[in-house]
Design a protein around this motif. Structure first.
Motif, PDB file in Angstrom:
ATOM      1  N   GLU A 165       0.770  -1.137  -0.036  1.00 13.10           N
ATOM      2  CA  GLU A 165       0.074   0.045  -0.110  1.00 13.10           C
ATOM      3  C   GLU A 165       0.970   1.112  -0.025  1.00 13.10           C
ATOM      4  O   GLU A 165       0.628   2.298  -0.651  1.00 13.10           O
ATOM      5  CB  GLU A 165      -0.825   0.048   1.486  1.00 13.10           C
ATOM      6  CG  GLU A 165      -2.090  -0.923   1.232  1.00 13.10           C
ATOM      7  CD  GLU A 165      -1.431  -2.311   1.437  1.00 13.10           C
ATOM      8  OE1 GLU A 165      -0.196  -2.458   1.970  1.00 13.10           O
ATOM      9  OE2 GLU A 165      -2.341  -3.358   1.318  1.00 13.10           O
ATOM     10  N   ASP A 166       2.202   1.102   0.531  1.00 13.94           N
ATOM     11  CA  ASP A 166       2.997   2.586   0.555  1.00 13.94           C
ATOM     12  C   ASP A 166       3.455   2.694  -0.933  1.00 13.94           C
ATOM     13  O   ASP A 166       3.490   3.853  -1.231  1.00 13.94           O
ATOM     14  CB  ASP A 166       4.120   2.298   1.601  1.00 13.94           C
ATOM     15  CG  ASP A 166       3.544   1.820   3.068  1.00 13.94           C
ATOM     16  OD1 ASP A 166       2.641   2.510   3.342  1.00 13.94           O
ATOM     17  OD2 ASP A 166       4.364   1.009   3.814  1.00 13.94           O
ATOM     18  N   ILE A 167       3.721   1.668  -1.598  1.00  9.91           N
ATOM     19  CA  ILE A 167       4.162   1.702  -3.027  1.00  9.91           C
ATOM     20  C   ILE A 167       3.005   2.349  -3.951  1.00  9.91           C
ATOM     21  O   ILE A 167       3.084   3.183  -4.657  1.00  9.91           O
ATOM     22  CB  ILE A 167       4.669   0.514  -3.635  1.00  9.91           C
ATOM     23  CG1 ILE A 167       5.984  -0.109  -2.792  1.00  9.91           C
ATOM     24  CG2 ILE A 167       4.848   0.660  -4.986  1.00  9.91           C
ATOM     25  CD1 ILE A 167       6.308  -1.382  -3.287  1.00  9.91           C
ATOM     26  N   VAL A 168       1.782   1.901  -3.477  1.00  8.49           N
ATOM     27  CA  VAL A 168       0.773   2.325  -4.267  1.00  8.49           C
ATOM     28  C   VAL A 168       0.578   3.819  -4.043  1.00  8.49           C
ATOM     29  O   VAL A 168       0.300   4.796  -4.702  1.00  8.49           O
ATOM     30  CB  VAL A 168      -0.587   1.601  -3.833  1.00  8.49           C
ATOM     31  CG1 VAL A 168      -1.835   2.411  -4.320  1.00  8.49           C
ATOM     32  CG2 VAL A 168      -0.418   0.170  -4.314  1.00  8.49           C
ATOM     33  N   ALA A 169       0.766   4.272  -2.836  1.00  9.17           N
ATOM     34  CA  ALA A 169       0.504   5.719  -2.444  1.00  9.17           C
ATOM     35  C   ALA A 169       1.431   6.378  -3.057  1.00  9.17           C
ATOM     36  O   ALA A 169       1.119   7.603  -3.588  1.00  9.17           O
ATOM     37  CB  ALA A 169       0.754   5.704  -0.794  1.00  9.17           C
ATOM     38  N   PHE A 170       2.780   5.988  -3.192  1.00 10.94           N
ATOM     39  CA  PHE A 170       3.658   6.755  -3.794  1.00 10.94           C
ATOM     40  C   PHE A 170       3.615   7.067  -5.162  1.00 10.94           C
ATOM     41  O   PHE A 170       3.708   8.153  -5.861  1.00 10.94           O
ATOM     42  CB  PHE A 170       5.392   5.983  -3.623  1.00 10.94           C
ATOM     43  CG  PHE A 170       6.307   6.837  -4.282  1.00 10.94           C
ATOM     44  CD1 PHE A 170       6.868   7.822  -4.069  1.00 10.94           C
ATOM     45  CD2 PHE A 170       7.166   5.874  -5.342  1.00 10.94           C
ATOM     46  CE1 PHE A 170       7.884   8.313  -4.617  1.00 10.94           C
ATOM     47  CE2 PHE A 170       8.117   6.587  -6.025  1.00 10.94           C
ATOM     48  CZ  PHE A 170       8.468   7.659  -5.546  1.00 10.94           C
ATOM     49  N   VAL A 171       3.158   5.814  -5.934  1.00 10.02           N
ATOM     50  CA  VAL A 171       2.733   6.170  -7.349  1.00 10.02           C
ATOM     51  C   VAL A 171       1.585   7.155  -7.541  1.00 10.02           C
ATOM     52  O   VAL A 171       1.682   8.021  -8.214  1.00 10.02           O
ATOM     53  CB  VAL A 171       2.615   4.601  -8.129  1.00 10.02           C
ATOM     54  CG1 VAL A 171       1.933   4.829  -9.423  1.00 10.02           C
ATOM     55  CG2 VAL A 171       3.580   3.758  -7.963  1.00 10.02           C
ATOM     56  N   LYS A 172       0.506   7.058  -6.650  1.00  4.01           N
ATOM     57  CA  LYS A 172      -0.444   7.835  -6.655  1.00  4.01           C
ATOM     58  C   LYS A 172      -0.004   9.501  -6.544  1.00  4.01           C
ATOM     59  O   LYS A 172      -0.199  10.286  -7.155  1.00  4.01           O
ATOM     60  CB  LYS A 172      -1.522   7.419  -5.789  1.00  4.01           C
ATOM     61  CG  LYS A 172      -2.665   8.452  -5.441  1.00  4.01           C
ATOM     62  CD  LYS A 172      -3.623   7.983  -4.430  1.00  4.01           C
ATOM     63  CE  LYS A 172      -4.698   9.001  -4.261  1.00  4.01           C
ATOM     64  NZ  LYS A 172      -5.347   8.915  -3.132  1.00  4.01           N
ATOM     65  N   GLU A 173       0.625   9.443  -5.458  1.00  6.48           N
ATOM     66  CA  GLU A 173       1.346  10.931  -5.255  1.00  6.48           C
ATOM     67  C   GLU A 173       1.985  11.492  -6.307  1.00  6.48           C
ATOM     68  O   GLU A 173       2.008  12.368  -6.718  1.00  6.48           O
ATOM     69  CB  GLU A 173       2.267  10.751  -4.008  1.00  6.48           C
ATOM     70  CG  GLU A 173       2.677  12.206  -3.472  1.00  6.48           C
ATOM     71  CD  GLU A 173       3.646  12.147  -2.454  1.00  6.48           C
ATOM     72  OE1 GLU A 173       3.417  12.719  -1.361  1.00  6.48           O
ATOM     73  OE2 GLU A 173       4.550  11.351  -2.425  1.00  6.48           O
ATOM     74  N   THR A 174       2.864  10.585  -7.033  1.00  7.49           N
ATOM     75  CA  THR A 174       3.664  10.885  -8.137  1.00  7.49           C
ATOM     76  C   THR A 174       2.872  11.500  -9.185  1.00  7.49           C
ATOM     77  O   THR A 174       3.040  12.609  -9.983  1.00  7.49           O
ATOM     78  CB  THR A 174       4.711   9.780  -8.735  1.00  7.49           C
ATOM     79  OG1 THR A 174       5.345   9.315  -7.553  1.00  7.49           O
ATOM     80  CG2 THR A 174       5.278  10.417  -9.773  1.00  7.49           C
ATOM     81  N   ALA A 175       1.637  10.899  -9.640  1.00  9.57           N
ATOM     82  CA  ALA A 175       0.746  11.020 -10.835  1.00  9.57           C
ATOM     83  C   ALA A 175       0.030  12.522 -10.385  1.00  9.57           C
ATOM     84  O   ALA A 175       0.007  13.278 -11.124  1.00  9.57           O
ATOM     85  CB  ALA A 175      -0.146  10.084 -11.019  1.00  9.57           C
TER      86      ALA A 175
END
Length: 285
Positions: A165-175
């Motif tokens: 979920e931390d990786i998902v949040a990082f990808v989302k934040e980048t977008a």
């Protein structure tokens, strides 16, 4: 041992630079066309239709899809049973020089990263990634990369305690942080594992995958983890160019390169952002 003259490398790279800048991969163009048909917001749909017309015009008039013809990134898979007669790196750079100068492509490389007072005037040197593979063939991929999208890319050194979920949040934040800067609709390349420099290359290489091709790793597509990455990147409904639309992150693709084993002490993750003209072309010699 098969012999290949370095001049053949130069000619191949020259043509790849020109073709990659003029014609978008068919699978990505098809996705953009599909988005233009599905978009309900009138203004956003109009922009997407303009993008489609631009792709048609570039192909018919033999001109670049975008005025930013990018920095030349070259991936080379060299068969270990192949002998290249001549200086391979010099041959690649000569191909970039010919492709950008003779193809009338914009040259954007500066000779010094700090002084920035002189353009190399031929878009060299290229960014060259070379890998030895079995066989006697040479596979060359040229991926011109504009910096409107490159500047929005990010890398994070997670601890091993990080959850999916931390990786998902990082990808989302980048977008979300990228916003309209990378000329959406965008494609996101995600690299996971390895070390600091390898994970960034993996993310860049992920952008060269066909958007219709899924990573063969059974832990990725069509796993819930990959779906979470895609849904998270789409959630802010960022549409065409700086506009909000109903069709999110328009190609709707988060491409993951293969997972590389990291050390037990770290978990690197990189997101390389690609614009709506995420360009690449490959040839096998």
């Amino acid at each position: 041992m098969r012999e290949l003259d370095a001049q053949a490398v130069t000619q191949a790279v020259r043509q790849l630079c020109i073709d990659a800048n003029r014609v978008l991969p068919a699978d990505l163009e098809a996705v953009i066309q599909d988005c233009s048909r599905r978009e309900k917001d009138e203004t956003a749909r109009s922009i997407l239709c303009d993008l489609c017309r631009n792709l048609d015009a570039a192909r018919q008039m033999e001109i670049p899809i975008c005025q930013d013809t990018g920095m030349a990134v070259v991936f080379a898979e060299v068969g270990q049973d192949l002998h290249i007669n001549g200086d391979f790196e010099a041959a690649v750079n000569e191909g970039v020089r010919q492709g950008y100068v003779e193809g009338l492509l914009r040259c954007s490389v500066v000779a010094d990263p700090l002084r920035r007072d002189r353009n190399t005037e031929d878009n060299t040197p290229a960014i060259l990634h070379t890998r030895l593979v079995p066989g006697d063939k040479l596979t060359l991929t040229v991926a011109p990369k504009g910096f409107g999208s490159e500047n929005m890319s990010r890398l994070k050194m997670f601890t091993p305690a990080a959850k999916p979920e931390d990786i998902v949040a990082f990808v989302k934040e980048t977008a979300q942080l990228a916003g309209s800067n990378p000329c959406p609709p965008v494609v996101l390349g995600v690299g996971i594992g390895g070390d600091f420099e390898l994970v960034a290359m993996l993310a860049k290489k992920a952008l060269c995958r066909s958007v219709s091709q899924r990573n063969p790793d059974p832990l990725l597509p069509p796993s819930p983890r990959r779906k979470k990455l895609l849904q998270a990147s789409q959630r802010d409904r960022r549409g065409a160019q700086p506009l909000w639309g109903r069709v999110p992150t328009a190609p709707g693709r988060v491409e993951l390169s293969r997972l590389i084993p990291p050390t037990l002490a770290g978990l690197p993750v990189a997101v390389n952002v690609g614009c709506h003209v995420t360009r690449h072309k490959t040839v096998v010699l």
